[in-house]
Design a protein around this motif. Sequence first.
Motif, mmCIF file in Angstrom:
data_model
loop_
_atom_site.group_PDB
_atom_site.id
_atom_site.type_symbol
_atom_site.label_atom_id
_atom_site.label_comp_id
_atom_site.label_asym_id
_atom_site.label_seq_id
_atom_site.Cartn_x
_atom_site.Cartn_y
_atom_site.Cartn_z
ATOM 1 N N SER A 10 -14.264 40.742 29.188
ATOM 2 C CA SER A 10 -14.743 40.554 27.846
ATOM 3 C C SER A 10 -14.612 41.687 26.875
ATOM 4 O O SER A 10 -14.109 41.677 25.980
ATOM 5 N N CYS A 11 -14.837 42.964 27.649
ATOM 6 C CA CYS A 11 -14.650 44.069 26.805
ATOM 7 C C CYS A 11 -13.268 44.374 26.287
ATOM 8 O O CYS A 11 -12.653 44.867 25.319
ATOM 9 N N LEU A 12 -12.514 44.494 27.384
ATOM 10 C CA LEU A 12 -11.201 45.244 27.469
ATOM 11 C C LEU A 12 -9.654 44.189 27.265
ATOM 12 O O LEU A 12 -8.870 44.534 26.546
ATOM 13 N N LYS A 40 -5.908 54.560 25.861
ATOM 14 C CA LYS A 40 -7.046 55.675 25.403
ATOM 15 C C LYS A 40 -7.648 55.379 24.060
ATOM 16 O O LYS A 40 -8.672 55.286 23.578
ATOM 17 N N THR A 41 -6.300 55.053 23.208
ATOM 18 C CA THR A 41 -6.877 54.704 21.686
ATOM 19 C C THR A 41 -7.773 53.372 21.552
ATOM 20 O O THR A 41 -8.529 53.377 20.433
ATOM 21 N N GLY A 42 -7.582 52.614 22.641
ATOM 22 C CA GLY A 42 -8.531 51.231 22.452
ATOM 23 C C GLY A 42 -9.765 51.726 23.237
ATOM 24 O O GLY A 42 -10.516 50.742 22.955
ATOM 25 N N LEU A 43 -10.084 52.900 23.727
ATOM 26 C CA LEU A 43 -11.342 53.195 24.420
ATOM 27 C C LEU A 43 -11.785 53.934 23.531
ATOM 28 O O LEU A 43 -12.211 55.319 23.856
ATOM 29 N N ASN A 44 -12.515 53.557 22.621
ATOM 30 C CA ASN A 44 -13.088 54.478 21.374
ATOM 31 C C ASN A 44 -14.428 54.276 21.153
ATOM 32 O O ASN A 44 -15.077 52.949 21.545
ATOM 33 N N ILE A 45 -15.099 55.095 20.522
ATOM 34 C CA ILE A 45 -16.716 54.829 20.278
ATOM 35 C C ILE A 45 -17.062 53.554 19.538
ATOM 36 O O ILE A 45 -17.965 52.799 19.790
ATOM 37 N N GLY A 68 -0.681 35.266 14.435
ATOM 38 C CA GLY A 68 -0.861 36.413 13.621
ATOM 39 C C GLY A 68 -2.312 36.941 13.193
ATOM 40 O O GLY A 68 -2.664 37.705 12.714
ATOM 41 N N ASP A 69 -3.436 36.241 14.009
ATOM 42 C CA ASP A 69 -4.964 36.985 13.937
ATOM 43 C C ASP A 69 -4.539 38.371 14.577
ATOM 44 O O ASP A 69 -3.976 38.495 15.668
ATOM 45 N N LYS A 70 -5.585 39.222 13.883
ATOM 46 C CA LYS A 70 -5.545 40.349 14.448
ATOM 47 C C LYS A 70 -7.178 40.626 14.753
ATOM 48 O O LYS A 70 -7.977 41.105 14.243
ATOM 49 N N ALA A 71 -7.227 40.476 16.087
ATOM 50 C CA ALA A 71 -8.765 40.837 17.072
ATOM 51 C C ALA A 71 -8.826 42.253 17.069
ATOM 52 O O ALA A 71 -7.663 42.925 17.244
ATOM 53 N N ASP A 72 -10.077 42.931 17.193
ATOM 54 C CA ASP A 72 -10.170 44.186 17.448
ATOM 55 C C ASP A 72 -10.438 44.221 19.040
ATOM 56 O O ASP A 72 -11.678 44.421 19.229
ATOM 57 N N ASP A 73 -9.335 44.281 19.759
ATOM 58 C CA ASP A 73 -9.460 44.431 20.903
ATOM 59 C C ASP A 73 -8.238 45.396 21.827
ATOM 60 O O ASP A 73 -7.358 45.311 20.867
ATOM 61 N N ILE A 74 -8.295 45.412 22.830
ATOM 62 C CA ILE A 74 -7.140 46.314 23.493
ATOM 63 C C ILE A 74 -5.897 45.442 23.664
ATOM 64 O O ILE A 74 -4.879 45.836 23.453
ATOM 65 N N LEU A 75 -6.164 44.219 23.658
ATOM 66 C CA LEU A 75 -4.912 43.482 23.793
ATOM 67 C C LEU A 75 -4.013 43.524 22.385
ATOM 68 O O LEU A 75 -2.750 43.604 22.345
#
Length: 505
Positions: free
Chosen positions: A211-213, A163-168, A278-285
């Motif tokens: 793609s999104c999740l 749920k923390t990854g499913l934000n506005i 070590g890359d920090k992508a902004d995704d749910i993974l």
Amino acid sequence: DLRVARAMSMHFYQLSTKLLGDTVSKMNENLTSVVLVASFFTLTVGYVSKRLLKESSHRDKKYPPYIPSSIPFLGHAVAFGKSPIEFLENAYEKYGPVFSFTMVGKTFTYLLGSDAATLMFNSKNEDLNAEDVYSKLTTPVFGKGVAYDVPNPLFLEQKKMLKTGLNIARFKEHVKIIEAETIEYFQRWGDSGERNLFEALSELIILTASSCLHGKEIRGMLNERVAQLYADLDGGFSHAAWLLPAWLPLPSFRKRDRAHREIKNIFFKVIEKRRRSGDKADDILQTLIDATYKDGRPLNDNEIAGMLIGLLLAGQHTSSTTSAWMGFFLARDKDLQERCYAEQKAVCGEDLPPLDFDQLKDLSLLERCLKETLRLRPPIMTMMRMARTPQTAAGYDIPVGHQVCVSPTVNHRLQDTWVERMDFSPSRYLNDNPAAGEKFAYIPFGAGRHRCIGENFAYVQIKTVWSTLLRLYEFDLVDGYFPTINYTTMIHTPHNPVIRYRRRQ
């Protein structure tokens, strides 16, 4: 007494299970023999358990009205399977909001209407249990260690991580991604023709959700082979998987298990690569890689992969089915379809620039169309729990062991709750109380503590897809045909869902 009877029944069950397991292990995958043994075992245990419990039941209990059947064991399975909504609505008229019946040796108690459904949506998991019902279906698909394969407190922690990854902030990016995926996918449709809308949207929803999740790495691997693996894994959500033991050597079960292993291996490689880089992508993974349980333990790779599979497939059915039905409702009412197209210009601009999240929220007519689609065609026909403790609903006593059910489909069209209940009428949501103010009359995503965490993402996904499609095409029914409901699948999909389209000038 009742406890002794239950203990005897459980002892018999365990002995029979061992005998069955020993027998099956000696068979050379003779499916007919396996099914016969399984059927005999189930019939015997059901009969003995029923006799033991019946003889020891308390006479002073007021149990729900029971719908009799002349067919032992199978009960009403055939009638229910053929037309479940009609079966439940007829039962509601005859027996009231709470009633029980038997299917395949199991007793189901339905709670219809807002008041009766309150029991389920206010219940605690230790009383009305979800794992007892759903684990058999979800564990072979998602894998062990996640969802209904873990104790409920642990599952709630996993849901909170997702749920923390499913934000506005993420949804704002998702709108652009989904629009781009939709435009690219429908290029193959050309300027006009007739196509299977449900098939197309099922493929598109997988692409957009991945793609999104899942992130760019996993989406980048989504070729035809991987898409087929998803389809094989998805085949694990079937009536056969719900009713039959997971170890039966059915072709669909074998495909499901092989697909599960292969998809997990793909995810393991991506997780390992992400951890190593070590890359920090902004995704749910990344959210799951960084997440920890309350006790400080991080998720292991198996849990991350299982949660990624669950996140994708749990929402794939619901969004693709709802999107397809919505298309047919709009195709049937051309005036409504054109009003939705005009709303795109009014809200977003006459030249229809790329969509953004803030504009999406203002597409109120489109949202009402989506709400009404979810009312008349909720993707989940029945929500179920297993009674672990005695329960009471509408003055009736529900014993331990009953599968307690609520049907959104029936609740969404009860004639004593909804005006013009069978009409597709988006304007009803202009009222504050479209369902006479009843709390659990409208429940496409569940309610209370059991509400679906993916609801907001589903709205963003479906509204973006249909905003894009309305800009691309005009839609019509083919020779006036509006799809009938396919009841053979666990989620009620449109039957023969071919639609006619023409590119807008």
